[in-house]
Design a protein around this motif. Structure first.
Motif, PDB file in Angstrom:
ATOM      1  N   PRO A   1     -53.073  15.837 -27.315  1.00  0.00           N
ATOM      2  CA  PRO A   1     -53.280  14.740 -26.362  1.00  0.00           C
ATOM      3  C   PRO A   1     -52.964  15.175 -24.929  1.00  0.00           C
ATOM      4  CG  PRO A   1     -51.184  14.468 -27.492  1.00  0.00           C
ATOM      5  CD  PRO A   1     -51.838  15.682 -28.095  1.00  0.00           C
ATOM      6  N   ILE A   2     -53.449  14.402 -23.976  1.00  0.00           N
ATOM      7  CA  ILE A   2     -53.112  14.635 -22.565  1.00  0.00           C
ATOM      8  C   ILE A   2     -51.617  14.361 -22.367  1.00  0.00           C
ATOM      9  CG2 ILE A   2     -53.547  13.937 -20.168  1.00  0.00           C
ATOM     10  CD1 ILE A   2     -56.016  15.134 -21.457  1.00  0.00           C
ATOM     11  N   ARG A   3     -50.953  15.270 -21.650  1.00  0.00           N
ATOM     12  CA  ARG A   3     -49.528  15.098 -21.373  1.00  0.00           C
ATOM     13  C   ARG A   3     -49.254  15.351 -19.896  1.00  0.00           C
ATOM     14  NH1 ARG A   3     -49.146  17.557 -26.611  1.00  0.00           N
ATOM     15  NH2 ARG A   3     -47.434  16.741 -27.889  1.00  0.00           N
ATOM     16  N   ASP A   4     -48.224  14.676 -19.379  1.00  0.00           N
ATOM     17  CA  ASP A   4     -47.693  15.074 -18.079  1.00  0.00           C
ATOM     18  C   ASP A   4     -46.341  15.754 -18.323  1.00  0.00           C
ATOM     19  OD1 ASP A   4     -45.888  13.021 -18.604  1.00  0.00           O
ATOM     20  OD2 ASP A   4     -46.709  11.656 -17.091  1.00  0.00           O
TER      21      ASP A   4
ATOM     22  N   GLU B   1     -60.136  20.639 -18.123  1.00  0.00           N
ATOM     23  CA  GLU B   1     -60.773  19.413 -18.586  1.00  0.00           C
ATOM     24  C   GLU B   1     -60.726  18.410 -17.432  1.00  0.00           C
ATOM     25  OE1 GLU B   1     -59.664  18.227 -22.836  1.00  0.00           O
ATOM     26  OE2 GLU B   1     -57.993  19.511 -22.261  1.00  0.00           O
ATOM     27  N   PHE B   2     -61.634  17.446 -17.485  1.00  0.00           N
ATOM     28  CA  PHE B   2     -61.728  16.470 -16.400  1.00  0.00           C
ATOM     29  C   PHE B   2     -61.914  15.073 -16.974  1.00  0.00           C
ATOM     30  CE2 PHE B   2     -63.225  20.576 -15.029  1.00  0.00           C
ATOM     31  CZ  PHE B   2     -62.522  20.775 -13.859  1.00  0.00           C
TER      32      PHE B   2
ATOM     33  N   GLU C   1     -57.686   3.333 -22.508  1.00  0.00           N
ATOM     34  CA  GLU C   1     -57.365   3.927 -23.807  1.00  0.00           C
ATOM     35  C   GLU C   1     -58.548   4.812 -24.221  1.00  0.00           C
ATOM     36  OE1 GLU C   1     -55.801   2.397 -28.146  1.00  0.00           O
ATOM     37  OE2 GLU C   1     -55.982   0.955 -26.524  1.00  0.00           O
ATOM     38  N   ASN C   2     -58.259   5.992 -24.752  1.00  0.00           N
ATOM     39  CA  ASN C   2     -59.299   6.938 -25.194  1.00  0.00           C
ATOM     40  C   ASN C   2     -60.286   7.288 -24.074  1.00  0.00           C
ATOM     41  OD1 ASN C   2     -58.252   6.899 -27.860  1.00  0.00           O
ATOM     42  ND2 ASN C   2     -59.337   4.972 -28.239  1.00  0.00           N
ATOM     43  N   ALA C   3     -59.775   7.508 -22.868  1.00  0.00           N
ATOM     44  CA  ALA C   3     -60.633   7.939 -21.755  1.00  0.00           C
ATOM     45  C   ALA C   3     -61.313   9.253 -22.124  1.00  0.00           C
ATOM     46  CB  ALA C   3     -59.804   8.112 -20.491  1.00  0.00           C
TER      47      ALA C   3
ATOM     48  N   TYR D   1     -62.364  13.048 -10.267  1.00  0.00           N
ATOM     49  CA  TYR D   1     -61.841  13.408 -11.588  1.00  0.00           C
ATOM     50  C   TYR D   1     -60.349  13.746 -11.515  1.00  0.00           C
ATOM     51  CZ  TYR D   1     -66.699  14.226 -13.143  1.00  0.00           C
ATOM     52  OH  TYR D   1     -68.026  14.096 -13.475  1.00  0.00           O
ATOM     53  N   VAL D   2     -59.621  13.346 -12.559  1.00  0.00           N
ATOM     54  CA  VAL D   2     -58.268  13.865 -12.768  1.00  0.00           C
ATOM     55  C   VAL D   2     -58.429  15.207 -13.473  1.00  0.00           C
ATOM     56  CG1 VAL D   2     -56.042  13.480 -13.887  1.00  0.00           C
ATOM     57  CG2 VAL D   2     -57.336  11.536 -12.984  1.00  0.00           C
TER      58      VAL D   2
END
Length: 500
Positions: free
Chosen positions: A67-70, A301-302, A311-313, A327-328
């Motif tokens: 998953p995406i994490r910071d 990734e963008f 949710e689920n972007a 984009y992030v």
């Protein structure tokens, strides 16, 4: 007559340009190879085992497993690395930790590994070589060069050295550049920024400076002190200074001010370095945007910024991005950062090759009323409002005023002028018009009487420096956020406003 070093730099620059063209012409294949190398290298790490790297054979599988994490999300793994455990996020132990002062997480420890360190050095070197290849100008390699940076003094934590990224990089300056490089190690190690700049002025004022590099706001401080001491503009003081290298913030709000301080136009190269990786550099003088480093052990990734918090972007690869979309940027790297959100937003200015501009921060935006105003938009508004005028701006930031004492809410612009507008009302109107044209949400909120037009609060001379000093962030790689979604900075700046 050019020196041997200057002459030699041209064929080397040609070779590097050929290599860069090779991977930038095959972007999808280049990124696929980086992706596969990352997964296979890290499959026996703690992170790799926890996320089934052994069974990942496609990007789709990676998305499902990772998953995406910071930084906060990755912190349990980072803490194990900091404690000295090997094979956690990447094989072995990192060479360094780049210690950064996070705005939300306190101190962050970003690992730099044997595999990731060279990519920082090569990208910085290649930016200069691509400039030589494009312009044929290599004379500057014989002059003195300076990079205004953090202290190279490193601490140690469980056998791993740590410091600021710029301080770590200072230890990797190639031998052939060492004798050209200023300031001295002694001066570079001074911690207090104002004392350090004064010492740099003393060391450089009588030298033949040809390259000057750093974050524009801090280079400006250096230039002003040079002028104050010498009584000459920077261009007269340094006759061979013709190349300014910068990163960290958009140069456009500073450009006219710098041309006044220097006394002429100089070429510039924009860099996009961060503790997490060296992502891009300007490879062409007349092209907007910086060449994304697709061959530097970073898989990108963008996610569309507009949908980032959904949710689920949808996560996109380089093959799926479009021009001019905000984009992030998400990265996985040879330093062991996996699907990591660095917090920056970017826009693509070219897809052949892939070039980006940094449009802002996913956390540094104003959407107190649903307007989604980003850094690029306020910088563009300021550029248009000062175009073909004598107005010049030292520094600025923007914050929402949600609960005004009277009337509708508004955006408040805090600006420190070098040369203030004669007609303040006209200047504000130009800012307002540009922002409304760029951002349809903002336009709708103004016309729908949810917001009133922006308000200007003028900050007294050196007010922003005073503010940065008061929070212990004067100098180095620190910079004022262009935008805030709250009033924390705004309330502090009120104490520094100009009383008419």
């Amino acid at each position: 007559m050019a020196s041997f070093k200057a002459a030699l730099s041209k064929p080397f620059a040609k070779y590097i340009a050929w290599k860069i063209n090779k991977w930038s012409s095959n972007p999808v294949e280049t990124q696929q190879k980086v992706f596969q190398d990352l997964i296979s290298s890290a499959q026996h790490t703690a992170f790799g085992k926890d996320h089934n790297f052994e069974s990942i054979s496609s990007y789709e599988a990676f998305q499902k497993e990772v998953p995406i994490r910071d930084y906060e999300d990755l912190k349990p793994y980072v803490e194990r690395v900091v404690a000295g455990e090997p094979d956690i996020l990447w094989k072995g132990k990192p060479l360094y930790f780049a210690k950064t002062s996070g705005t939300t997480s306190g101190a962050k420890y970003i690992p730099i590994t044997k595999e990731s360190m060279p990519t920082h050095i090569e990208a910085a070197r290649n930016a200069i070589l691509m400039y030589i290849h494009e312009t044929g100008n290599s004379k500057f390699v014989d002059g003195k060069m300076i990079f205004l940076q953090g202290s190279p003094i490193l601490e140690e934590k469980n056998g791993i050295k740590l410091g600021r990224l710029s301080g770590i990089v200072a230890h990797f300056v190639p031998k052939y550049l060492q004798k050209n490089r200023l300031p001295s190690l002694e001066t570079n190690c001074i911690e207090d920024w104002e004392t350090k700049v004064d010492a740099i002025v003393e060391e450089t004022i009588n030298e033949d400076m040809s390259i000057i590099s750093g974050i524009p706001s801090w280079v400006q401080m250096y230039f002003e002190k040079l002028i104050e001491k010498s009584g000459k503009n920077v261009g007269d003081l340094f006759k061979n200074f013709n190349l300014f290298i910068f990163g960290g913030v958009n140069y456009e709000p500073y450009r006219s001010k710098f041309e006044n301080l220097i006394g002429r136009k100089v070429d510039s190269i924009e860099l996009y370095p961060a503790s997490e990786g060296f992502f891009a550099f300007q490879d062409q003088q007349n092209e907007k945007g910086m060449l994304l480093q697709l061959n530097s052990g970073i898989f990108y990734e963008f996610i569309e910024a507009e949908h980032f918090f959904d949710e689920n972007a949808k996560r996109l690869t380089i093959a799926e991005v479009k021009l001019s979309v905000n984009y992030v940027m998400i990265i996985s790297t040879t330093a062991g950062l996996w699907a990591y959100n660095i917090g920056d937003t970017v826009q693509f200015t070219s897809l052949k090759p892939y070039r980006v501009i940094v449009s802002g921060r996913i956390k540094h935006f104003i959407s107190a009323f649903g307007e989604h105003v980003i850094g690029k938009e306020v910088e563009q508004a300021l550029k248009e409002a000062t175009k073909n005028t004598l107005i010049s701006v030292n520094e600025f930031t923007v914050a929402p005023q949600i609960n005004p004492e009277e009337g509708l809410p508004y955006h408040e612009w805090f600006i420190e002028f070098e040369n203030a507008p004669e007609d303040e009302i006209q200047f504000i109107a130009a800012l307002e018009q540009s922002l409304q044209q760029q951002n349809s949400y903002y336009f709708d909120l103004i016309t729908g009487k949810v917001l009133r037009p922006l308000q200007l609060t003028r900050i007294k001379k050196d007010g922003f420096q005073t503010y940065m000093k008061s929070i212990g962030k004067l100098g180095g790689q620190n910079k004022i956020p262009r935008l805030s979604n709250d009033r924390k900075i705004a309330d502090r700046l009120y104490e520094l406003k100009l009383t008419k």
